[in-house]
Design an enzyme around this catalytic site. Structure first.
Site, PDB file in Angstrom:
ATOM      1  CB  CYS A  49      -0.903   0.000   1.243  1.00  0.00           C
ATOM      2  SG  CYS A  49      -2.045   1.402   1.331  1.00  0.00           S
ATOM      3  CG  HIS A 102      -5.740  -2.148  -1.949  1.00  0.00           C
ATOM      4  ND1 HIS A 102      -4.772  -2.821  -1.241  1.00  0.00           N
ATOM      5  CD2 HIS A 102      -5.465  -0.823  -1.805  1.00  0.00           C
ATOM      6  CE1 HIS A 102      -3.942  -1.935  -0.687  1.00  0.00           C
ATOM      7  NE2 HIS A 102      -4.343  -0.713  -1.025  1.00  0.00           N
ATOM      8  CD  GLU A 103      -6.965   1.506  -4.615  1.00  0.00           C
ATOM      9  OE1 GLU A 103      -5.962   0.834  -4.896  1.00  0.00           O
ATOM     10  OE2 GLU A 103      -6.944   2.382  -3.731  1.00  0.00           O
ATOM     11  CG  HIS A 136      -7.366   2.686   0.920  1.00  0.00           C
ATOM     12  ND1 HIS A 136      -6.606   2.717   2.065  1.00  0.00           N
ATOM     13  CD2 HIS A 136      -6.540   2.203  -0.047  1.00  0.00           C
ATOM     14  CE1 HIS A 136      -5.382   2.273   1.812  1.00  0.00           C
ATOM     15  NE2 HIS A 136      -5.313   1.944   0.533  1.00  0.00           N
TER      16      HIS A 136
HETATM   17  O1  LIG Z   1      -4.591   2.090  -2.347  1.00  0.00           O
HETATM   18  C1  LIG Z   1      -3.772   2.056  -3.294  1.00  0.00           C
HETATM   19  N1  LIG Z   1      -2.485   1.817  -3.085  1.00  0.00           N
HETATM   20  O2  LIG Z   1      -2.054   1.713  -1.826  1.00  0.00           O
HETATM   21  C2  LIG Z   1      -1.550   1.520  -4.158  1.00  0.00           C
HETATM   22  C3  LIG Z   1      -1.345   0.028  -4.261  1.00  0.00           C
HETATM   23  C4  LIG Z   1      -2.635  -0.670  -4.689  1.00  0.00           C
HETATM   24  C5  LIG Z   1      -2.465  -2.177  -4.986  1.00  0.00           C
HETATM   25  C6  LIG Z   1      -1.879  -3.010  -3.814  1.00  0.00           C
HETATM   26  C7  LIG Z   1      -2.454  -4.396  -4.012  1.00  0.00           C
HETATM   27  C8  LIG Z   1      -3.686  -4.266  -4.841  1.00  0.00           C
HETATM   28  C9  LIG Z   1      -3.825  -2.819  -5.244  1.00  0.00           C
HETATM   29  C10 LIG Z   1      -0.255  -0.207  -5.280  1.00  0.00           C
HETATM   30  O3  LIG Z   1      -0.461   0.002  -6.444  1.00  0.00           O
HETATM   31  N2  LIG Z   1       0.976  -0.638  -4.850  1.00  0.00           N
HETATM   32  N3  LIG Z   1       1.177  -0.900  -3.529  1.00  0.00           N
HETATM   33  C11 LIG Z   1       2.569  -0.772  -3.064  1.00  0.00           C
HETATM   34  C12 LIG Z   1       3.508  -1.477  -3.981  1.00  0.00           C
HETATM   35  C13 LIG Z   1       3.375  -0.938  -5.346  1.00  0.00           C
HETATM   36  C14 LIG Z   1       1.956  -0.962  -5.860  1.00  0.00           C
HETATM   37  C15 LIG Z   1       1.557  -2.308  -6.455  1.00  0.00           C
HETATM   38  O4  LIG Z   1       1.081  -3.146  -5.739  1.00  0.00           O
HETATM   39  N4  LIG Z   1       1.690  -2.417  -7.775  1.00  0.00           N
HETATM   40  C16 LIG Z   1       1.337  -3.537  -8.528  1.00  0.00           C
HETATM   41  C17 LIG Z   1       0.680  -4.662  -7.983  1.00  0.00           C
HETATM   42  C18 LIG Z   1       0.368  -5.727  -8.833  1.00  0.00           C
HETATM   43  C19 LIG Z   1       0.703  -5.646 -10.157  1.00  0.00           C
HETATM   44  C20 LIG Z   1       1.343  -4.512 -10.632  1.00  0.00           C
HETATM   45  N5  LIG Z   1       1.664  -3.474  -9.810  1.00  0.00           N
HETATM   46 NI    NI Z   2      -3.605   1.221  -0.510  1.00  0.00          NI
END
Ligand SMILES: O=CN(O)C[C@@H](CC1CCCC1)C(=O)N1NCCC[C@H]1C(=O)Nc1ccccn1
Ligand code: NI
Length: 183
Positions: free
Chosen positions: A110, A153-154, A157
């Site tokens: 996250c 996930h969103e 939140h």
């Molecule tokens: O609430 C929204 N957030 O916190 C951003 C999160 C949302 C994802 C986390 C898991 C499902 C949704 C986010 O995008 N990340 N979390 C931190 C690490 C980088 C990135 C990520 O998981 N990227 C990714 C994952 C799978 C495939 C490709 N890329």
């Molecule tokens: Ni998140």
């Protein structure tokens, strides 16, 4: 432009609030915020821009993460067949879901959590989401796979739920249960 300094981190109370419904038709201010959230996702996924502004790549963002306790989310993610899912929604709602569950095999992270939290996060395998677009259109989308996980996930939140709240307590067979007397 949203940068990482605008993203609040765990411990900030807004991440644990239930976000308020956006009054429709959305105000210009709310439309601007939602557009900036989508712009952040595009920027964070552009290697040059991400590098230039120190952005952590994101596939989703919820308004509470930028300290706006309103029901608005942006999602920018491709599924396993390379189909791009680009949605910015007001008041998203899961209106139906599968019984079947799924999870990201490497667990979740996250942008509001600056640490690794190991563990599988159970999610519905398929969901139908309804919401209103920036243009004011009411839409209904059926999702599965990674896009379905991102939307869940969103939307969590918006209800003050963090991914690690859903990680099952270890069912590790070698973890002897702690007798109640010691809890
Ligand atoms: O609430 C929204 N957030 O916190 C951003 C999160 C949302 C994802 C986390 C898991 C499902 C949704 C986010 O995008 N990340 N979390 C931190 C690490 C980088 C990135 C990520 O998981 N990227 C990714 C994952 C799978 C495939 C490709 N890329
Ligand atoms: Ni998140």
């Amino acid at each position: 432009m949203i940068t990482m300094k605008d993203v609040i981190k765990e411990g900030h109370p807004t991440l644990r609030k239930v976000a308020k419904e956006v009054t429709l038709p959305a105000s210009q201010e709310d439309r601007d915020i939602l557009q900036k959230m989508m712009d952040f996702l595009h920027n964070s996924q552009d290697p040059e821009i991400a590098e230039k502004f120190g952005l952590r790549p994101g596939v989703g963002l919820a308004a509470p993460q930028i300290n706006v306790a309103k029901r608005m989310i942006a999602v920018l993610v491709s599924d396993q067949n390379e189909n791009l899912y680009e949605y910015a929604l007001f008041n998203p709602k899961i209106v139906s879901h599968s019984v079947e569950m799924t999870q990201l095999e490497n667990g979740e992270g996250c942008l509001s959590v600056d640490r690794d939290v190991p563990g599988l996060v159970p999610r519905y395998a398929r969901i139908t989401v309804q919401g209103t677009t920036i243009e004011g259109e009411q839409i209904s989308i059926r999702l599965r796979g990674l896009p379905a996980i991102v939307f869940q996930h969103e939307i969590d939140h918006l209800n003050g739920v963090m991914f690690y709240d859903r990680i099952e307590e270890s069912k590790d067979p070698f973890m002897k249960p702690v007798p109640d007397a010691f809890r």
